[in-house]
Design a protein around this motif. Structure first.
Motif, PDB file in Angstrom:
ATOM      1  N   ALA A  29       0.941  -1.132   0.045  1.00  0.00           N
ATOM      2  CA  ALA A  29       0.027  -0.037   0.085  1.00  0.00           C
ATOM      3  C   ALA A  29       0.833   1.185   0.111  1.00  0.00           C
ATOM      4  N   MET A  30       1.952   1.184   0.494  1.00  0.00           N
ATOM      5  CA  MET A  30       2.939   2.241   0.675  1.00  0.00           C
ATOM      6  C   MET A  30       3.765   2.431  -0.772  1.00  0.00           C
ATOM      7  N   ILE A  31       3.871   1.478  -1.554  1.00  0.00           N
ATOM      8  CA  ILE A  31       4.388   1.612  -2.774  1.00  0.00           C
ATOM      9  C   ILE A  31       3.626   1.802  -4.231  1.00  0.00           C
ATOM     10  N   ASP A  32       2.410   1.293  -3.798  1.00  0.00           N
ATOM     11  CA  ASP A  32       1.583   1.140  -4.941  1.00  0.00           C
ATOM     12  C   ASP A  32       1.145   2.655  -5.730  1.00  0.00           C
ATOM     13  N   ASN A  33       1.356   2.974  -6.754  1.00  0.00           N
ATOM     14  CA  ASN A  33       1.323   4.340  -7.549  1.00  0.00           C
ATOM     15  C   ASN A  33       1.732   5.272  -6.799  1.00  0.00           C
ATOM     16  N   ASN A  34       3.070   4.934  -6.484  1.00  0.00           N
ATOM     17  CA  ASN A  34       3.783   6.101  -5.793  1.00  0.00           C
ATOM     18  C   ASN A  34       5.295   6.044  -6.402  1.00  0.00           C
ATOM     19  N   PRO A  35       5.431   6.704  -7.565  1.00  0.00           N
ATOM     20  CA  PRO A  35       6.602   6.802  -8.358  1.00  0.00           C
ATOM     21  C   PRO A  35       7.677   7.903  -7.816  1.00  0.00           C
ATOM     22  N   THR A  36       7.142   8.771  -6.947  1.00  0.00           N
ATOM     23  CA  THR A  36       7.767   9.872  -6.181  1.00  0.00           C
ATOM     24  C   THR A  36       8.779   9.604  -5.132  1.00  0.00           C
ATOM     25  N   ASP A  37       8.300   8.848  -4.234  1.00  0.00           N
ATOM     26  CA  ASP A  37       9.076   8.459  -2.892  1.00  0.00           C
ATOM     27  C   ASP A  37      10.252   7.401  -3.213  1.00  0.00           C
ATOM     28  N   GLY A  38      11.357   7.671  -2.806  1.00  0.00           N
ATOM     29  CA  GLY A  38      12.461   6.658  -2.944  1.00  0.00           C
ATOM     30  C   GLY A  38      12.758   6.037  -1.699  1.00  0.00           C
ATOM     31  N   ALA A  39      12.092   6.204  -0.457  1.00  0.00           N
ATOM     32  CA  ALA A  39      12.177   5.789   0.897  1.00  0.00           C
ATOM     33  C   ALA A  39      11.131   5.402   1.512  1.00  0.00           C
ATOM     34  N   VAL A  40      11.207   4.230   2.130  1.00  0.00           N
ATOM     35  CA  VAL A  40      10.002   3.653   2.742  1.00  0.00           C
ATOM     36  C   VAL A  40      10.574   3.359   4.075  1.00  0.00           C
ATOM     37  N   VAL A  41      10.182   3.559   5.082  1.00  0.00           N
ATOM     38  CA  VAL A  41      10.635   3.307   6.534  1.00  0.00           C
ATOM     39  C   VAL A  41       9.438   2.564   7.381  1.00  0.00           C
ATOM     40  N   PHE A  42       9.763   1.488   7.998  1.00  0.00           N
ATOM     41  CA  PHE A  42       8.880   0.673   8.673  1.00  0.00           C
ATOM     42  C   PHE A  42       9.317   0.589   9.999  1.00  0.00           C
ATOM     43  N   PHE A  43       8.420   0.620  11.025  1.00  0.00           N
ATOM     44  CA  PHE A  43       8.499   0.177  12.272  1.00  0.00           C
ATOM     45  C   PHE A  43       7.420  -0.680  12.833  1.00  0.00           C
ATOM     46  N   VAL A  44       7.498  -1.999  13.461  1.00  0.00           N
ATOM     47  CA  VAL A  44       6.557  -2.716  13.760  1.00  0.00           C
ATOM     48  C   VAL A  44       6.830  -3.170  15.020  1.00  0.00           C
ATOM     49  N   GLY A  45       6.184  -2.907  16.118  1.00  0.00           N
ATOM     50  CA  GLY A  45       6.414  -2.971  17.568  1.00  0.00           C
ATOM     51  C   GLY A  45       5.733  -4.500  17.956  1.00  0.00           C
ATOM     52  N   LEU A  46       6.364  -5.101  18.783  1.00  0.00           N
ATOM     53  CA  LEU A  46       5.592  -6.504  19.287  1.00  0.00           C
ATOM     54  C   LEU A  46       5.726  -6.430  20.585  1.00  0.00           C
ATOM     55  N   VAL A  47       4.392  -7.284  21.173  1.00  0.00           N
ATOM     56  CA  VAL A  47       4.262  -7.531  22.568  1.00  0.00           C
ATOM     57  C   VAL A  47       5.502  -8.557  22.867  1.00  0.00           C
ATOM     58  N   ARG A  48       6.321  -7.993  23.907  1.00  0.00           N
ATOM     59  CA  ARG A  48       7.359  -8.599  24.430  1.00  0.00           C
ATOM     60  C   ARG A  48       7.130  -9.474  25.806  1.00  0.00           C
ATOM     61  N   ASP A  49       7.787 -10.284  25.985  1.00  0.00           N
ATOM     62  CA  ASP A  49       7.681 -11.233  27.268  1.00  0.00           C
ATOM     63  C   ASP A  49       8.214 -10.455  28.447  1.00  0.00           C
ATOM     64  N   PHE A  50       8.602  -9.304  28.598  1.00  0.00           N
ATOM     65  CA  PHE A  50       9.414  -8.853  29.836  1.00  0.00           C
ATOM     66  C   PHE A  50       9.360  -7.387  29.780  1.00  0.00           C
ATOM     67  N   ASN A  51       8.821  -6.706  30.797  1.00  0.00           N
ATOM     68  CA  ASN A  51       8.757  -5.345  30.886  1.00  0.00           C
ATOM     69  C   ASN A  51       8.513  -4.672  32.493  1.00  0.00           C
ATOM     70  N   GLN A  52       9.429  -3.846  32.701  1.00  0.00           N
ATOM     71  CA  GLN A  52       9.783  -3.199  33.828  1.00  0.00           C
ATOM     72  C   GLN A  52      10.102  -4.219  34.817  1.00  0.00           C
ATOM     73  N   GLY A  53      10.678  -5.286  34.609  1.00  0.00           N
ATOM     74  CA  GLY A  53      11.150  -6.167  35.667  1.00  0.00           C
ATOM     75  C   GLY A  53      10.076  -7.338  35.861  1.00  0.00           C
ATOM     76  N   LYS A  54       9.201  -7.415  35.115  1.00  0.00           N
ATOM     77  CA  LYS A  54       8.136  -8.269  35.103  1.00  0.00           C
ATOM     78  C   LYS A  54       7.996  -9.214  33.957  1.00  0.00           C
ATOM     79  N   HIS A  55       7.853 -10.565  33.937  1.00  0.00           N
ATOM     80  CA  HIS A  55       7.530 -11.362  32.980  1.00  0.00           C
ATOM     81  C   HIS A  55       6.073 -11.363  32.481  1.00  0.00           C
ATOM     82  N   ILE A  56       5.743 -11.015  31.215  1.00  0.00           N
ATOM     83  CA  ILE A  56       4.617 -10.595  30.705  1.00  0.00           C
ATOM     84  C   ILE A  56       4.012 -11.991  30.185  1.00  0.00           C
ATOM     85  N   GLN A  57       2.691 -12.339  30.383  1.00  0.00           N
ATOM     86  CA  GLN A  57       1.940 -13.498  29.645  1.00  0.00           C
ATOM     87  C   GLN A  57       1.155 -12.807  28.781  1.00  0.00           C
ATOM     88  N   GLN A  58       0.373 -11.648  28.844  1.00  0.00           N
ATOM     89  CA  GLN A  58      -0.366 -10.900  27.985  1.00  0.00           C
ATOM     90  C   GLN A  58      -0.582  -9.568  28.395  1.00  0.00           C
TER      91      GLN A  58
END
Length: 159
Positions: A29-58
């Motif tokens: 969707a970022m590149i379709d019909n987009n001949p002008t832009d030469g850069a696409v940057v992505f960031f994807v954040g995931l739920v991790r299993d550890f935060n602020q000293g605690k083991h995360i389940q959900q």
């Protein structure tokens, strides 16, 4: 920063959803019909299993839709005012998420890479401190609401 003589209005897509997203589809969707832009940057954040000293389940994210939509739009508009951007896609999930689930996507395109890198990092730094999501973590010790992290506030202040 934007050069007013070359201002263009970026194509912005903001989604808040309980449903997962497909990174390949979002990239297309970022590149379709987009001949002008030469850069696409992505960031994807995931739920991790550890935060602020605690083991995360959900992780459960709650929100007030009108408030979140207004906040996310404001963050993206601020980025668009600072950098010349072609497209911005922002997806933030809500509801119950498991460890390793995708939680957020920030995708930014521009003519030149530095604008995309800076805008994507700006959007993430502001999301972490400005977007009104309430996060509840389920751990081995029970459930608790996540409090703001000073590191996130420091990252935001640099902008």
């Amino acid at each position: 920063m934007n050069d007013p003589s070359t201002d263009i209005t970026p194509i912005i897509n903001i989604t808040v959803s309980e449903h997962d997203f497909n990174v390949a589809d979002e990239y297309q969707a970022m590149i379709d019909n987009n001949p002008t832009d030469g850069a696409v940057v992505f960031f994807v954040g995931l739920v991790r299993d550890f935060n602020q000293g605690k083991h995360i389940q959900q992780l459960t994210l709650e929100h007030y839709p009108a408030m979140v939509e207004r906040s996310l739009k404001n963050i993206v508009e601020q980025a668009s005012a600072r950098w010349q951007l072609g497209r911005v896609r922002l997806i933030h999930r809500v509801g119950e998420l498991q460890v390793n689930d995708q939680i957020v996507l920030v995708a930014v395109s521009s003519k030149h890479r530095q604008n995309s890198f800076d805008a994507a990092q700006f959007i993430m730094d502001f999301l972490k401190t400005e977007a009104p999501f309430w996060k509840k973590e389920k751990t081995n010790d029970g459930e608790h609401w996540v409090v703001d992290n000073e590191k996130d506030h420091k990252a935001r202040k640099r902008w």
